[in-house]
Design an enzyme around this catalytic site. Structure first.
Site, mmCIF file in Angstrom:
data_model
loop_
_atom_site.group_PDB
_atom_site.id
_atom_site.type_symbol
_atom_site.label_atom_id
_atom_site.label_comp_id
_atom_site.label_asym_id
_atom_site.label_seq_id
_atom_site.Cartn_x
_atom_site.Cartn_y
_atom_site.Cartn_z
ATOM 1 N N GLN A 4 -5.205 -1.795 9.632
ATOM 2 C CA GLN A 4 -5.021 -3.290 9.452
ATOM 3 C C GLN A 4 -5.373 -4.109 9.802
ATOM 4 O O GLN A 4 -5.232 -4.121 11.134
ATOM 5 C CB GLN A 4 -3.482 -3.282 8.821
ATOM 6 C CG GLN A 4 -2.890 -4.401 8.113
ATOM 7 C CD GLN A 4 -3.401 -4.370 6.376
ATOM 8 O OE1 GLN A 4 -3.414 -3.746 6.092
ATOM 9 N NE2 GLN A 4 -4.346 -5.618 6.347
ATOM 10 N N LYS A 7 0.805 -0.857 0.262
ATOM 11 C CA LYS A 7 -0.333 -0.177 -0.120
ATOM 12 C C LYS A 7 0.701 1.573 -0.483
ATOM 13 O O LYS A 7 0.470 2.261 -0.332
ATOM 14 C CB LYS A 7 -0.777 -0.129 1.447
ATOM 15 C CG LYS A 7 -2.127 -1.043 0.858
ATOM 16 C CD LYS A 7 -2.491 -0.999 2.679
ATOM 17 C CE LYS A 7 -4.226 -2.326 2.328
ATOM 18 N NZ LYS A 7 -4.413 -2.546 3.684
ATOM 19 N N ASP A 25 -11.647 2.215 3.770
ATOM 20 C CA ASP A 25 -12.067 0.787 4.093
ATOM 21 C C ASP A 25 -13.561 0.972 3.985
ATOM 22 O O ASP A 25 -14.106 -0.012 2.954
ATOM 23 C CB ASP A 25 -12.040 -0.157 5.278
ATOM 24 C CG ASP A 25 -10.502 -0.915 5.140
ATOM 25 O OD1 ASP A 25 -10.139 -0.707 3.900
ATOM 26 O OD2 ASP A 25 -9.600 -0.352 6.021
HETATM 27 N N1 GUN Z 1 -6.603 -7.140 5.800
HETATM 28 C C1 GUN Z 1 -6.519 -7.684 4.990
HETATM 29 N N2 GUN Z 1 -7.285 -6.504 3.554
HETATM 30 C C2 GUN Z 1 -7.739 -5.395 4.536
HETATM 31 C C3 GUN Z 1 -8.463 -4.984 3.822
HETATM 32 O O1 GUN Z 1 -8.643 -4.091 2.958
HETATM 33 N N3 GUN Z 1 -8.602 -3.600 4.618
HETATM 34 C C4 GUN Z 1 -8.263 -3.522 6.180
HETATM 35 N N4 GUN Z 1 -8.153 -2.607 6.580
HETATM 36 N N5 GUN Z 1 -7.259 -5.144 6.132
HETATM 37 C C5 GUN Z 1 -7.146 -5.866 5.744
#
Ligand code: GUN
Length: 286
Positions: free
Chosen positions: A98, A54, A123
């Site tokens: 996360q 990311k 998200d």
């Molecule tokens: N962990 C794995 N995929 C995601 C996601 O799309 N958002 C978040 N916050 N954590 C994740």
């Protein structure tokens, strides 16, 4: 005839380019770069890789990326304190916590996530965004289902009036996927572990989406000839082998379009995170 394979990379590149254009226009207008902060708690190895990807993509996009690393034993209150500080920080337009959280915080996951200000919730997990999506209002939308809809549009696969069947009713994928398909005028069925006669339902799907987390769950007999099959499952079956939910080798001989795993819709998720961050920044700055 073998299905056309929908390669995530091609669509992810197009979606990232669209996000980048939006970000460039914002920077030109305001002189301000969008800011995304990812909070990671503990040392989960998969999460470390996701967060690094990311961060790298943000840098390519002109998004100011910040990572807040908290120790695995951080308290709920300390974590919430960090979120509240970021909510107040005007240079931060998007906040992502996360997941998964360490064991001792898992029972508070919703409570913690809902402390993220809805307008910074890239998200799309906050009930304000969930509610807006469900009533067809503009919202920040969860990245994976959002990416799937964008891919269908880019691939010119019709949604309006089609039968769409989703296997899986999670808050992160199944339910937002259903709301997005509904907003595009599909007739939507959500199936789950209590659904009776699943193959009968899926065999009517023009668009079949699986988000179950079981390798080989979707077999060829469940698929309508010519259907579009989207595989959102990510299942690690050996240390270096990941597969989806769909029996790809056999289903691809029956479907019209199919997404592979790896190399399918997973790549769209980061692209849509960039889009959501740009969107959040627009709303906060203009
Ligand atoms: N962990 C794995 N995929 C995601 C996601 O799309 N958002 C978040 N916050 N954590 C994740």
């Amino acid at each position: 005839m073998s299905a056309i394979i929908l390669a995530g990379k091609i669509y992810a590149e197009q979606l990232k380019q669209a996000a980048k254009n939006k970000i460039n226009a914002l920077i030109e207008k305001t002189g301000i770069h969008p800011g995304l902060t990812v909070i990671i708690v503990g040392e989960d190895p998969a999460s470390q890789i996701y967060v690094r990807n990311k961060h790298r993509t943000c840098e390519e996009m002109g998004i100011n990326s910040q990572i807040v690393r908290l120790p695995a034993d951080v308290s709920k209150n300390e974590l919430i304190k960090n979120i509240k500080m970021l909510n107040e920080n005007k240079t931060v337009h998007g906040i992502l916590l996360q997941l998964p959280l360490p064991q001792h915080l898992q029972k508070y996951e919703s409570e913690i996530l809902y402390k993220i200000a809805p307008h910074k919730d890239v998200d799309g997990f906050h009930p304000v965004n969930v509610g807006k999506l469900s009533i067809g209002e503009k919202a920040l939308v969860p990245c994976t289902p959002f990416g799937c809809i964008k891919m269908l549009e880019l691939a010119n696969i019709p949604i309006d009036g089609k039968n769409a069947v989703i296997i899986g009713r999670s808050n992160i994928v199944g339910k937002p996927m259903a709301n997005l398909l509904l907003a595009h005028n599909a007739t939507v069925t959500i199936c789950h572990s209590h659904t009776k006669n699943l193959p009968y339902i899926t065999a009517n799907a023009d668009i079949l989406i699986s988000a179950v987390g079981k390798p080989g769950f979707v077999t060829a007999d469940m698929v309508k000839p010519g259907a579009t099959v989207i595989d959102i499952g990510i299942n690690r079956i050996a240390p270096k082998k990941i597969v989806g939910d769909v029996d790809f080798q056999n289903v691809k001989e029956k479907a019209g379009f199919i997404t592979p795993v790896p190399g399918g819709v997973g790549l769209l998720t980061i692209a849509m995170l960039m889009h959501n961050t740009a969107d959040a920044a627009y709303h906060q700055l203009l």
